[in-house]
Enzyme design. Structure first.
Site, PDB file in Angstrom:
ATOM      1  N   CYS A  68       0.841  -1.204   0.000  1.00  0.00           N
ATOM      2  CA  CYS A  68       0.000   0.000   0.000  1.00  0.00           C
ATOM      3  C   CYS A  68       0.877   1.255   0.000  1.00  0.00           C
ATOM      4  CB  CYS A  68      -0.912  -0.010   1.225  1.00  0.00           C
ATOM      5  SG  CYS A  68      -2.010   1.414   1.271  1.00  0.00           S
ATOM      6  N   CYS A  72       0.506   5.038   6.846  1.00  0.00           N
ATOM      7  CA  CYS A  72      -0.116   4.892   8.176  1.00  0.00           C
ATOM      8  C   CYS A  72       0.883   4.173   9.101  1.00  0.00           C
ATOM      9  CB  CYS A  72      -1.413   4.095   8.054  1.00  0.00           C
ATOM     10  SG  CYS A  72      -2.493   4.681   6.730  1.00  0.00           S
ATOM     11  N   CYS A  75       0.684   0.459  10.290  1.00  0.00           N
ATOM     12  CA  CYS A  75       0.189  -0.584   9.384  1.00  0.00           C
ATOM     13  C   CYS A  75       1.284  -1.449   8.762  1.00  0.00           C
ATOM     14  CB  CYS A  75      -0.657   0.055   8.284  1.00  0.00           C
ATOM     15  SG  CYS A  75      -1.417  -1.216   7.247  1.00  0.00           S
ATOM     16  N   CYS A 112     -16.138  -9.277   6.515  1.00  0.00           N
ATOM     17  CA  CYS A 112     -15.539  -7.983   6.161  1.00  0.00           C
ATOM     18  C   CYS A 112     -14.335  -8.182   5.245  1.00  0.00           C
ATOM     19  CB  CYS A 112     -15.123  -7.253   7.434  1.00  0.00           C
ATOM     20  SG  CYS A 112     -14.393  -5.642   7.087  1.00  0.00           S
ATOM     21  N   CYS A 143     -19.379  -6.375   4.699  1.00  0.00           N
ATOM     22  CA  CYS A 143     -18.652  -5.151   5.053  1.00  0.00           C
ATOM     23  C   CYS A 143     -17.419  -5.097   4.164  1.00  0.00           C
ATOM     24  CB  CYS A 143     -18.252  -5.203   6.533  1.00  0.00           C
ATOM     25  SG  CYS A 143     -17.259  -3.791   7.056  1.00  0.00           S
ATOM     26  N   CYS A 203     -19.190   1.853   9.488  1.00  0.00           N
ATOM     27  CA  CYS A 203     -18.397   1.211  10.539  1.00  0.00           C
ATOM     28  C   CYS A 203     -17.156   2.084  10.689  1.00  0.00           C
ATOM     29  CB  CYS A 203     -18.034  -0.207  10.110  1.00  0.00           C
ATOM     30  SG  CYS A 203     -16.848  -1.003  11.215  1.00  0.00           S
ATOM     31  N   ARG A 275     -17.229  -2.723  18.707  1.00  0.00           N
ATOM     32  CA  ARG A 275     -16.445  -3.949  18.461  1.00  0.00           C
ATOM     33  C   ARG A 275     -15.076  -3.878  19.136  1.00  0.00           C
ATOM     34  NH1 ARG A 275     -16.691  -4.039  13.374  1.00  0.00           N
ATOM     35  NH2 ARG A 275     -18.736  -5.016  13.547  1.00  0.00           N
TER      36      ARG A 275
HETATM   37  N1  SAM Z   1      -6.543   0.368   3.375  1.00  0.00           N
HETATM   38  C1  SAM Z   1      -7.810   0.696   3.882  1.00  0.00           C
HETATM   39  C2  SAM Z   1      -7.796   1.898   4.803  1.00  0.00           C
HETATM   40  O1  SAM Z   1      -6.781   2.140   5.423  1.00  0.00           O
HETATM   41  O2  SAM Z   1      -8.804   2.582   4.885  1.00  0.00           O
HETATM   42  C3  SAM Z   1      -8.506  -0.448   4.590  1.00  0.00           C
HETATM   43  C4  SAM Z   1      -7.738  -1.400   5.461  1.00  0.00           C
HETATM   44  S1  SAM Z   1      -6.976  -0.735   6.915  1.00  0.00           S
HETATM   45  C5  SAM Z   1      -5.944  -2.038   7.379  1.00  0.00           C
HETATM   46  C6  SAM Z   1      -8.281  -0.657   8.071  1.00  0.00           C
HETATM   47  C7  SAM Z   1      -7.976  -0.196   9.457  1.00  0.00           C
HETATM   48  O3  SAM Z   1      -7.295  -1.222  10.189  1.00  0.00           O
HETATM   49  C8  SAM Z   1      -7.091   1.010   9.651  1.00  0.00           C
HETATM   50  O4  SAM Z   1      -7.733   2.217   9.441  1.00  0.00           O
HETATM   51  C9  SAM Z   1      -6.706   0.866  11.130  1.00  0.00           C
HETATM   52  O5  SAM Z   1      -7.643   1.516  11.955  1.00  0.00           O
HETATM   53  C10 SAM Z   1      -6.746  -0.651  11.351  1.00  0.00           C
HETATM   54  N2  SAM Z   1      -5.377  -1.179  11.566  1.00  0.00           N
HETATM   55  C11 SAM Z   1      -4.422  -1.351  10.642  1.00  0.00           C
HETATM   56  N3  SAM Z   1      -3.281  -1.793  11.194  1.00  0.00           N
HETATM   57  C12 SAM Z   1      -3.524  -1.910  12.516  1.00  0.00           C
HETATM   58  C13 SAM Z   1      -2.725  -2.307  13.641  1.00  0.00           C
HETATM   59  N4  SAM Z   1      -1.454  -2.638  13.500  1.00  0.00           N
HETATM   60  N5  SAM Z   1      -3.299  -2.326  14.857  1.00  0.00           N
HETATM   61  C14 SAM Z   1      -4.606  -1.969  15.003  1.00  0.00           C
HETATM   62  N6  SAM Z   1      -5.394  -1.574  14.002  1.00  0.00           N
HETATM   63  C15 SAM Z   1      -4.864  -1.533  12.762  1.00  0.00           C
HETATM   64  C1  DTB Z   2     -10.725  -2.342  11.985  1.00  0.00           C
HETATM   65  O1  DTB Z   2     -11.062  -1.342  12.658  1.00  0.00           O
HETATM   66  N1  DTB Z   2      -9.829  -3.241  12.370  1.00  0.00           N
HETATM   67  C2  DTB Z   2      -9.623  -4.244  11.358  1.00  0.00           C
HETATM   68  C3  DTB Z   2     -10.699  -3.866  10.320  1.00  0.00           C
HETATM   69  N2  DTB Z   2     -11.215  -2.636  10.810  1.00  0.00           N
HETATM   70  C4  DTB Z   2     -10.377  -3.837   8.914  1.00  0.00           C
HETATM   71  C5  DTB Z   2      -8.256  -4.341  10.856  1.00  0.00           C
HETATM   72  C6  DTB Z   2      -7.224  -4.673  11.913  1.00  0.00           C
HETATM   73  C7  DTB Z   2      -5.899  -4.887  11.250  1.00  0.00           C
HETATM   74  C8  DTB Z   2      -4.831  -5.300  12.204  1.00  0.00           C
HETATM   75  C9  DTB Z   2      -3.530  -5.454  11.552  1.00  0.00           C
HETATM   76  C10 DTB Z   2      -3.453  -6.527  10.500  1.00  0.00           C
HETATM   77  O2  DTB Z   2      -3.883  -7.675  10.763  1.00  0.00           O
HETATM   78  O3  DTB Z   2      -2.941  -6.268   9.415  1.00  0.00           O
HETATM   79 FE1  SF4 Z   3      -2.692   1.269   3.400  1.00  0.00          FE
HETATM   80 FE2  SF4 Z   3      -2.530   0.181   5.787  1.00  0.00          FE
HETATM   81 FE3  SF4 Z   3      -2.988   2.779   5.588  1.00  0.00          FE
HETATM   82 FE4  SF4 Z   3      -4.903   0.997   4.855  1.00  0.00          FE
HETATM   83  S1  SF4 Z   3      -4.100   1.321   6.918  1.00  0.00           S
HETATM   84  S2  SF4 Z   3      -4.234   2.835   3.733  1.00  0.00           S
HETATM   85  S3  SF4 Z   3      -3.616  -0.646   4.071  1.00  0.00           S
HETATM   86  S4  SF4 Z   3      -1.110   1.703   4.925  1.00  0.00           S
END
Ligand code: SAM
Ligand code: DTB
Ligand code: SF4
Length: 333
Positions: A68, A72, A75, A112, A143, A203, A275
């Protein structure tokens, strides 16, 4: 005297009871309550709208993994961090249907689909729409979390049968720039508005334990609670610290403070599904039980979140049995 009727311009939204309902001060007052009083209030609120011993299960699948372009800081899927996540293209429709059937057989009521995109291209949305229709036909709630949406994309997903779109504000307005530079929180609010306008349920939640202060947590809850309407589903994630991300070594949150955050979400958004989302592998059973008492009534169920491990289904089944929690989708009164 003739009084002209007051003409309200169609672009000016109608007044709403919800907008500006909560202030940061009011949410901070909740956080400052004695723990027992706060939990009691949250539990009372919960019981006004939900069956006290019911829990809803959602299963996540990563339909497009890694690579990606966004930054973030939490992530594992950002191309900018070396986390060992193996990139994968968009899953095939049959693979998604297979994963959804398994999730349903295991007891999930919502499925989801998450994609590591800044946002989808129109041709991606068409493919995800096919997945949504197929998953929905299995009798699951659907979702998707695909990033920022452009005009018209939410409508395509809605027409395909999408029930919820997950898009988190992640943290407070003040802390946000410490975490992400490639998209603003306003960009996220724009996408959320598109989702609402298309008639898809929202959500939206965030992540706790990213070095934010209590004021930041209160600000995040206020932003959520003052949405119009507030989100139907509110995921509260405990940061999963992934090696290689800038947040790998951040100090974790005090578990009691995390439970307080759940309680504040429940009290300020009484009818939302709250959640207990990512990060349960780092929580004791007792901490999770307190989160349920504070008003959390949904979890991610299944061995994996998107790329990181989740609490095991076996462990969850045991925990629910010990607590007398009954999984199902019929959780509202
Ligand atoms: N890429 C899309 C976005 O960012 O909108 C969708 C997937 S993204 C992984 C969805 C959400 O997962 C993020 O906004 C964040 O709140 C959560 N998330 C991602 N990595 C995480 C982590 N290491 N610990 C907790 N929550 C995480
Ligand atoms: C949300 O709030 N938490 C989920 C879902 N929406 C998409 C994602 C958590 C991701 C945790 C890190 C991972 O497994 O990559
Ligand atoms: Fe990309 Fe992760 Fe950010 Fe979603 S949360 S936009 S997957 S870097």
């Amino acid at each position: 005297m003739n009084v002209e009727p007051l003409e309200i311009h169609p672009s000016i939204p109608a007044p709403s009871a919800n907008r500006d309902k909560w202030t940061v001060e009011a949410i901070k007052k909740l956080f400052e309550k004695p723990f027992i009083d706060l939990l009691f209030e949250a539990q009372k609120t919960h019981r006004e709208h939900f069956k006290p011993n019911a829990i809803q299960l959602s299963t996540l699948v990563s339909i497009k993994t890694g690579g990606c372009p966004e930054d973030c800081g939490y992530c594992p899927q950002s191309v900018r961090f070396n986390t060992g996540v193996i990139d994968d293209d968009l899953m095939k429709l049959e693979e998604v249907v297979q994963a959804a059937s398994t999730a349903k057989a295991n007891g999930a009521s919502r499925f989801c689909m998450g994609a590591a995109w800044r946002g989808p291209k129109d041709k991606d949305v068409v493919k995800v729409a096919e997945m949504v229709t197929a998953v929905k036909s299995l009798g699951l709630e659907t979702c998707a979390t695909l990033g920022l949406l452009k005009e018209g994309q939410a409508e395509v997903l809605k027409n395909a049968g999408l029930d919820y779109y997950n898009h988190n504000i992640d943290t407070s307005s003040g802390h946000y720039e410490e975490i992400i530079s490639t998209r603003t929180q306003d960009d996220r609010h724009d996408t959320l508005q598109r989702v609402r306008d298309a008639g898809v349920s929202v959500c939206c939640g965030g992540i706790i334990g990213m070095g934010e202060s209590r004021d930041d947590r209160a600000d995040m809850i206020v932003q959520l609670a003052n949405m119009d309407p507030y989100p139907q589903s509110v995921p509260i994630n405990n940061l999963v610290k992934v090696q290689g991300t800038p947040m790998a070594d951040v100090d974790g949150i005090d578990p009691i403070e995390f439970v307080r955050t759940i309680a504040a979400a429940r009290i300020s958004m009484p009818k939302a599904m709250v959640r207990l989302s990512a990060g349960r592998t780092d929580m004791s059973d007792e901490m999770q039980a307190l989160c349920f008492y504070a008003g959390a009534n949904s979890v991610f169920y299944g061995e994996k979140l998107l790329t990181t491990p989740n609490a095991t289904a076996y462990g969850d089944d045991e925990l629910f049995a010990r607590l007398g929690l009954v999984p199902g989708d019929d959780v509202a009164l």
